[in-house]
Write a protein that holds these residues in place. Sequence first.
Motif, PDB file in Angstrom:
ATOM      1  N   THR A  18      11.393   5.256  -3.642  1.00 21.69           N
ATOM      2  CA  THR A  18      10.790   4.660  -2.444  1.00 21.69           C
ATOM      3  C   THR A  18       9.599   3.786  -2.815  1.00 21.69           C
ATOM      4  N   GLY A  19       8.767   4.256  -3.759  1.00 25.51           N
ATOM      5  CA  GLY A  19       7.615   3.472  -4.202  1.00 25.51           C
ATOM      6  C   GLY A  19       8.020   2.168  -4.858  1.00 25.51           C
ATOM      7  N   ILE A  20       9.079   2.200  -5.660  1.00 24.41           N
ATOM      8  CA  ILE A  20       9.552   0.977  -6.324  1.00 24.41           C
ATOM      9  C   ILE A  20      10.035  -0.038  -5.288  1.00 24.41           C
ATOM     10  N   ILE A  21      10.818   0.426  -4.328  1.00 24.18           N
ATOM     11  CA  ILE A  21      11.384  -0.485  -3.320  1.00 24.18           C
ATOM     12  C   ILE A  21      10.274  -1.081  -2.448  1.00 24.18           C
ATOM     13  N   LEU A  22       9.367  -0.240  -1.971  1.00 23.94           N
ATOM     14  CA  LEU A  22       8.288  -0.744  -1.112  1.00 23.94           C
ATOM     15  C   LEU A  22       7.348  -1.683  -1.872  1.00 23.94           C
ATOM     16  N   SER A  23       7.048  -1.353  -3.124  1.00 23.52           N
ATOM     17  CA  SER A  23       6.166  -2.219  -3.915  1.00 23.52           C
ATOM     18  C   SER A  23       6.821  -3.570  -4.182  1.00 23.52           C
ATOM     19  N   ARG A  24       8.121  -3.554  -4.448  1.00 29.15           N
ATOM     20  CA  ARG A  24       8.836  -4.823  -4.674  1.00 29.15           C
ATOM     21  C   ARG A  24       8.805  -5.668  -3.399  1.00 29.15           C
ATOM     22  N   ASN A  25       9.013  -5.031  -2.240  1.00 31.14           N
ATOM     23  CA  ASN A  25       8.951  -5.779  -0.980  1.00 31.14           C
ATOM     24  C   ASN A  25       7.544  -6.319  -0.721  1.00 31.14           C
ATOM     25  N   ARG A  40      -1.446  -8.019  -3.758  1.00 34.28           N
ATOM     26  CA  ARG A  40      -0.423  -8.273  -4.769  1.00 34.28           C
ATOM     27  C   ARG A  40      -0.633  -7.363  -5.969  1.00 34.28           C
ATOM     28  N   GLY A  41      -1.868  -7.158  -6.369  1.00 35.38           N
ATOM     29  CA  GLY A  41      -2.153  -6.278  -7.500  1.00 35.38           C
ATOM     30  C   GLY A  41      -1.780  -4.834  -7.212  1.00 35.38           C
ATOM     31  N   LEU A  42      -1.998  -4.405  -5.991  1.00 34.89           N
ATOM     32  CA  LEU A  42      -1.623  -3.044  -5.598  1.00 34.89           C
ATOM     33  C   LEU A  42      -0.107  -2.876  -5.628  1.00 34.89           C
ATOM     34  N   ALA A  93       0.936  -2.653  -9.303  1.00 36.68           N
ATOM     35  CA  ALA A  93       0.613  -1.331  -9.860  1.00 36.68           C
ATOM     36  C   ALA A  93       1.584  -0.279  -9.327  1.00 36.68           C
ATOM     37  N   GLY A  94       1.910  -0.331  -8.043  1.00 34.60           N
ATOM     38  CA  GLY A  94       2.867   0.608  -7.481  1.00 34.60           C
ATOM     39  C   GLY A  94       4.248   0.460  -8.090  1.00 34.60           C
ATOM     40  N   PHE A  95       4.633  -0.776  -8.381  1.00 36.73           N
ATOM     41  CA  PHE A  95       5.935  -1.036  -9.000  1.00 36.73           C
ATOM     42  C   PHE A  95       6.001  -0.421 -10.394  1.00 36.73           C
ATOM     43  N   ILE A  96       4.957  -0.610 -11.180  1.00 34.34           N
ATOM     44  CA  ILE A  96       4.937  -0.075 -12.554  1.00 34.34           C
ATOM     45  C   ILE A  96       4.854   1.451 -12.530  1.00 34.34           C
ATOM     46  N   VAL A 121       0.837  -1.203   0.000  1.00 37.40           N
ATOM     47  CA  VAL A 121       0.000   0.000   0.000  1.00 37.40           C
ATOM     48  C   VAL A 121       0.870   1.251   0.000  1.00 37.40           C
ATOM     49  N   ALA A 122       1.909   1.266   0.839  1.00 40.53           N
ATOM     50  CA  ALA A 122       2.796   2.429   0.914  1.00 40.53           C
ATOM     51  C   ALA A 122       3.543   2.633  -0.402  1.00 40.53           C
ATOM     52  N   GLY A 123       3.971   1.549  -1.034  1.00 39.78           N
ATOM     53  CA  GLY A 123       4.659   1.665  -2.320  1.00 39.78           C
ATOM     54  C   GLY A 123       3.758   2.241  -3.395  1.00 39.78           C
ATOM     55  N   PHE A 124       2.503   1.816  -3.402  1.00 45.20           N
ATOM     56  CA  PHE A 124       1.546   2.355  -4.370  1.00 45.20           C
ATOM     57  C   PHE A 124       1.327   3.845  -4.133  1.00 45.20           C
ATOM     58  N   VAL A 125       1.194   4.231  -2.863  1.00 47.42           N
ATOM     59  CA  VAL A 125       0.958   5.641  -2.543  1.00 47.42           C
ATOM     60  C   VAL A 125       2.163   6.494  -2.924  1.00 47.42           C
TER      61      VAL A 125
END
Length: 155
Positions: free
Chosen positions: A80-87, A101-103, A106-109, A50-54
Amino acid sequence: MPPPQPPPPQTYGYPPPPPQGYAYPPPPPGYGYPAPWAYQPPVPDNGQAVAGFVFSLVAVGLLVISFGLSTIVSLGCAITGIILSRNGKRKVDSGETPKHRGLAQAGFIIGWVGLGLSILATGGWILALVLSANDESFNLDPDQTREVVALVVGG
């Protein structure tokens, strides 16, 4: 002769009660409350997804709203969003939680898109500063040039 039956009670907008001996049909499967012995513990949440997406959304949103002036902040938010979304994706893949997982994807992309746009905006502003500094009609003394560069870079 049987005794007279009393009138049915007033229900005030509700349907009248069923006659005695009537059995309601069972509810369809999936309705009702689970049995008390079927209690499932709560599933752990995936806050990193959630944090990575935000953070990724904030990175792109800042770039759009500020017309690229917030490139340094957007760059940090995108990374920061890429790292948190990957985690967050790794937590789902390892089986720690099935949530978001979908969130995380989406945050990663969106984070990578924000990173690319931040880099392009930073390059564009640097190019604009270099071209304006080399333009003869653009007369700034060196002190003003340092102030403008510090303002754009964020220092």
